[in-house]
Structure formats: structure tokens, C-alpha cells
Motif scaffolding. Structure first.
Motif, PDB file in Angstrom:
ATOM      1  N   ILE A   1      11.547  -2.297  -3.406  1.00 48.16           N
ATOM      2  CA  ILE A   1      10.483  -3.297  -3.562  1.00 48.16           C
ATOM      3  C   ILE A   1      10.241  -4.035  -2.247  1.00 48.16           C
ATOM      4  CG2 ILE A   1       9.853  -5.444  -4.737  1.00 48.16           C
ATOM      5  CD1 ILE A   1      11.374  -4.368  -7.193  1.00 48.16           C
ATOM      6  N   ILE A   2      11.306  -4.353  -1.538  1.00 50.23           N
ATOM      7  CA  ILE A   2      11.171  -5.036  -0.245  1.00 50.23           C
ATOM      8  C   ILE A   2      10.466  -4.134   0.765  1.00 50.23           C
ATOM      9  CG2 ILE A   2      12.466  -5.963   1.706  1.00 50.23           C
ATOM     10  CD1 ILE A   2      14.515  -7.004  -0.343  1.00 50.23           C
ATOM     11  N   ILE A   3      10.828  -2.860   0.792  1.00 49.45           N
ATOM     12  CA  ILE A   3      10.196  -1.924   1.724  1.00 49.45           C
ATOM     13  C   ILE A   3       8.711  -1.761   1.396  1.00 49.45           C
ATOM     14  CG2 ILE A   3      10.110   0.502   2.425  1.00 49.45           C
ATOM     15  CD1 ILE A   3      13.194   0.509   2.184  1.00 49.45           C
ATOM     16  N   VAL A   4       8.381  -1.629   0.116  1.00 49.64           N
ATOM     17  CA  VAL A   4       6.981  -1.513  -0.297  1.00 49.64           C
ATOM     18  C   VAL A   4       6.208  -2.782   0.066  1.00 49.64           C
ATOM     19  CG1 VAL A   4       5.447  -1.327  -2.296  1.00 49.64           C
ATOM     20  CG2 VAL A   4       7.445   0.175  -2.111  1.00 49.64           C
TER      21      VAL A   4
ATOM     22  N   ALA B   1       2.989  -3.047   2.551  1.00 52.35           N
ATOM     23  CA  ALA B   1       1.737  -3.670   2.123  1.00 52.35           C
ATOM     24  C   ALA B   1       1.325  -4.792   3.075  1.00 52.35           C
ATOM     25  CB  ALA B   1       1.869  -4.203   0.701  1.00 52.35           C
ATOM     26  N   ILE B   2       2.270  -5.589   3.500  1.00 53.87           N
ATOM     27  CA  ILE B   2       1.978  -6.670   4.445  1.00 53.87           C
ATOM     28  C   ILE B   2       1.508  -6.090   5.774  1.00 53.87           C
ATOM     29  CG2 ILE B   2       3.025  -8.510   5.819  1.00 53.87           C
ATOM     30  CD1 ILE B   2       4.759  -9.152   3.335  1.00 53.87           C
TER      31      ILE B   2
END
Length: 93
Positions: free
Chosen positions: A5-8, A12-13
Motif C-alpha cells: 500500500i505504501i509503494i502504491v 500515485a503521488i
């Protein structure tokens, strides 16, 4: 699972940042260029990408005929895309 989730979120950012830094200003500049070329008329003074100043004599869909310098025989056809800036002709002339 949290790492995914952090990588995604980072991806996205980064994608949003690239859009606002690179893509959006380029589209805005392209719209401005297209509007300038759409309002191009015979008699307008132009600056080309090569740094030449001239006056538009005739316009077709993709080609303009430009007169360079004070020599009235120096008329050159060129692509509209090669025009960088346009200065409208004075209506008093």
C-alpha cells in the motif's frame, strides 16, 4: 501488505507530481500556441524558431508565405509550426 500500500501510494503521488510539473504546463503552452496560430492573419509580423522576423503574406492550412526584410522578392513558404510569436498588424496602416 502495508508495504504494498505504501509503494502504491508513492507511485500515485509521483504520478500526480509528474502530471502537475511536466504534462499540464506543456498542454497549457500547446493550447496557447494553437490559439495564436488560429488567429494568424496576412499582414501580421512574426518571429520564427530560427530567429527571423517577417511579415505574413498568405496563409493556407499548414503553410504560410512569409516576406523577410525590406526586399519584396524574398518570400518563403514555411510551416505554421515554425512560428514562435505573432504581433498583430496596426489597423491604421
Amino acid at each position: 501488505m502495508e508495504q504494498v500500500i505504501i509503494i502504491v501510494a508513492y507511485i500515485a503521488i509521483f504520478a500526480a507530481l509528474m502530471y502537475f510539473i511536466a504534462i499540464r504546463p506543456q498542454k497549457k503552452q500547446q493550447k496557447k500556441q494553437d490559439a495564436m496560430l488560429a488567429n494568424l492573419e496576412a499582414g501580421d509580423s512574426i518571429l520564427t524558431t530560427s530567429g527571423f522576423y517577417g511579415v505574413v503574406i498568405d496563409i493556407t492550412d499548414e503553410v504560410v508565405i512569409v516576406e523577410f526584410g525590406s526586399n519584396k522578392n524574398c518570400r518563403i513558404p514555411m510551416q505554421k509550426a515554425a512560428i514562435v510569436s505573432v504581433e498583430k498588424a496596426n489597423p491604421e496602416d
